[in-house]
Write an enzyme that holds these catalytic residues in place. Structure first.
Site, PDB file in Angstrom:
ATOM      1  CE  LYS A  10     -25.506 -13.207  21.096  1.00  0.00           C
ATOM      2  NZ  LYS A  10     -24.078 -13.598  21.247  1.00  0.00           N
ATOM      3  CB  THR A 120     -18.627 -19.421  21.293  1.00  0.00           C
ATOM      4  OG1 THR A 120     -19.432 -20.307  22.078  1.00  0.00           O
ATOM      5  CG2 THR A 120     -18.660 -18.032  21.893  1.00  0.00           C
ATOM      6  NE  ARG A 131     -23.034 -18.018  17.606  1.00  0.00           N
ATOM      7  CZ  ARG A 131     -23.056 -18.495  18.843  1.00  0.00           C
ATOM      8  NH1 ARG A 131     -22.424 -19.620  19.133  1.00  0.00           N
ATOM      9  NH2 ARG A 131     -23.719 -17.872  19.793  1.00  0.00           N
ATOM     10  CG  ASN A 151     -21.724 -14.998  18.706  1.00  0.00           C
ATOM     11  OD1 ASN A 151     -22.646 -14.259  19.000  1.00  0.00           O
ATOM     12  ND2 ASN A 151     -21.141 -15.804  19.575  1.00  0.00           N
ATOM     13  CG  HIS A 154     -28.492 -16.287  23.488  1.00  0.00           C
ATOM     14  ND1 HIS A 154     -27.453 -16.619  24.326  1.00  0.00           N
ATOM     15  CD2 HIS A 154     -29.601 -16.897  23.994  1.00  0.00           C
ATOM     16  CE1 HIS A 154     -27.915 -17.374  25.314  1.00  0.00           C
ATOM     17  NE2 HIS A 154     -29.225 -17.557  25.137  1.00  0.00           N
TER      18      HIS A 154
HETATM   19  P1  ADP Z   1     -22.572 -19.177  23.257  1.00  0.00           P
HETATM   20  O1  ADP Z   1     -23.277 -17.928  22.754  1.00  0.00           O
HETATM   21  O2  ADP Z   1     -21.945 -19.941  22.124  1.00  0.00           O
HETATM   22  O3  ADP Z   1     -23.427 -20.028  24.154  1.00  0.00           O
HETATM   23  P2  ADP Z   1     -21.213 -18.291  25.693  1.00  0.00           P
HETATM   24  O4  ADP Z   1     -22.485 -18.526  26.414  1.00  0.00           O
HETATM   25  O5  ADP Z   1     -19.982 -18.947  26.212  1.00  0.00           O
HETATM   26  O6  ADP Z   1     -21.336 -18.654  24.135  1.00  0.00           O
HETATM   27  O7  ADP Z   1     -20.897 -16.723  25.635  1.00  0.00           O
HETATM   28  C1  ADP Z   1     -21.946 -15.791  25.441  1.00  0.00           C
HETATM   29  C2  ADP Z   1     -21.529 -14.768  24.410  1.00  0.00           C
HETATM   30  O8  ADP Z   1     -20.436 -13.985  24.918  1.00  0.00           O
HETATM   31  C3  ADP Z   1     -21.001 -15.311  23.098  1.00  0.00           C
HETATM   32  O9  ADP Z   1     -22.035 -15.657  22.196  1.00  0.00           O
HETATM   33  C4  ADP Z   1     -20.157 -14.167  22.585  1.00  0.00           C
HETATM   34  O10 ADP Z   1     -20.953 -13.149  21.976  1.00  0.00           O
HETATM   35  C5  ADP Z   1     -19.575 -13.588  23.858  1.00  0.00           C
HETATM   36  N1  ADP Z   1     -18.240 -14.082  24.242  1.00  0.00           N
HETATM   37  C6  ADP Z   1     -17.962 -15.259  24.851  1.00  0.00           C
HETATM   38  N2  ADP Z   1     -16.643 -15.355  25.145  1.00  0.00           N
HETATM   39  C7  ADP Z   1     -16.066 -14.206  24.723  1.00  0.00           C
HETATM   40  C8  ADP Z   1     -14.726 -13.671  24.753  1.00  0.00           C
HETATM   41  N3  ADP Z   1     -13.718 -14.336  25.299  1.00  0.00           N
HETATM   42  N4  ADP Z   1     -14.502 -12.457  24.213  1.00  0.00           N
HETATM   43  C9  ADP Z   1     -15.508 -11.764  23.691  1.00  0.00           C
HETATM   44  N5  ADP Z   1     -16.797 -12.186  23.648  1.00  0.00           N
HETATM   45  C10 ADP Z   1     -17.085 -13.397  24.144  1.00  0.00           C
HETATM   46 MG    MG Z   2     -24.186 -19.601  26.054  1.00  0.00          MG
END
Ligand code: ADP
Ligand code: MG
Length: 192
Positions: A10, A120, A131, A151, A154
Site C-alpha cells: 500500500k 490487521t 505488519r 498496515n 493488502h
Molecule cells: P485485512 O487487510 O487484514 O484483510 P480487512 O480486510 O478486515 O483487513 O480490512 C481492510 C483494511 O481496512 C485493513 O487492512 C486496514 O487498513 C483497514 N481497516 C480495517 N478495519 C479498520 C478500522 N476499524 N479502522 C481503520 N481502518 C481499518
Molecule cells: Mg481483508
C-alpha cells in the site's frame, strides 16, 4: 494445492521505502512472483478492489469492534457503520500515492501470505510478521487520526477473494508462467 493470491504494497509501504524488504520476505518463503507492477490507483480501481459488499463491510466492522472491546475501549458505531466508514477511508488511502501490486503463487499461498503479513492491526500483529515488525498503527491511533489503519500490505483473505481481486489489478496476459530453480526440490516427489 498451488494457489495464486494478490498482494498490494500500500502507499505507506511504498513511501517508506519498504518495497524491496517486503517482496524479499515472500520470495524467501518460496512464493513465486508471477505478476508485478506499480499502479497509481484511481477511484474506479479503488472502488472495485474495496467493493461495496455487505458481508465484507460487516466483517471489517465486527473484527474492529471485537478487538477494541477486548482492549477495554467502548465502541459507539455499529459494525456496519464501521465498515462503511473504513471503506470510505480506504478509498482515500489507496489512491494517495502509488501502490505496488503483485500476484504470488505457491502451495497454500493465500494462507502463507497472510501468515507472513500478520494481523490487521499492527499493534496486535506478531513480531516477525511484516505488519508486526514495521508499523506501530492500531485501531486507537487510526481512529483518533481519522484515517484507516496503515498496515503496509493488502493480502487476499481466501482463494475466492484472491480470484476476484487479481482480476481488478491484472489482465490474464499479465500473469506469467515460468519455473523457479528451487521448485524441483520444494515440490519433489517421494523417493530421494
Ligand atoms: P485485512 O487487510 O487484514 O484483510 P480487512 O480486510 O478486515 O483487513 O480490512 C481492510 C483494511 O481496512 C485493513 O487492512 C486496514 O487498513 C483497514 N481497516 C480495517 N478495519 C479498520 C478500522 N476499524 N479502522 C481503520 N481502518 C481499518
Ligand atoms: Mg481483508
Amino acid at each position: 494445492m498451488i494457489e495464486k493470491t494478490l498482494v498490494l504494497i500500500k502507499p505507506d509501504g511504498v513511501q517508506r521505502g519498504l518495497v524491496g524488504e517486503i517482496i524479499s520476505r515472500f520470495e524467501r518463503a518460496t512464493l513465486k512472483i508471477i505478476a508485478m507492477k506499480m499502479v497509481y490507483a484511481d477511484k474506479d480501481i479503488a472502488g472495485r478492489h474495496y467493493a461495496d459488499d455487505e458481508a465484507w463491510l460487516l466483517s471489517v466492522g465486527e473484527k474492529a469492534k471485537k478487538s477494541q472491546e477486548a482492549d477495554g475501549h467502548a465502541v459507539k458505531e455499529t459494525p456496519m457503520q464501521i465498515g462503511q466508514r473504513v471503506r470510505r477511508q480506504l478509498m482515500d488511502y489507496i489512491t494517495m500515492s502509488p501502490t505496488v501490486a503483485l500476484v504470488v503463487e505457491g502451495h497454500a499461498a493465500v494462507r502463507l501470505v497472510r501468515k507472513i503479513v500478520g494481523g490487521t492491526s499492527p499493534h496486535h500483529a506478531e513480531p516477525g510478521t511484516i505488519r508486526g515488525d514495521y508499523s506501530p498503527d492500531s485501531y486507537q491511533l487510526s481512529d483518533s487520526s481519522g484515517r484507516p489503519i496503515q498496515n503496509l500490505i493488502h493480502a487476499s483473505g481466501d482463494p475466492t477473494e484472491a480470484a476476484r481481486e487479481i482480476k481488478v489489478w491484472f489482465t490474464d496476459k499479465e500473469l506469467h508462467a515460468y519455473k523457479r530453480v528451487d521448485e524441483d526440490l520444494i515440490y519433489r516427489m517421494g523417493g530421494q
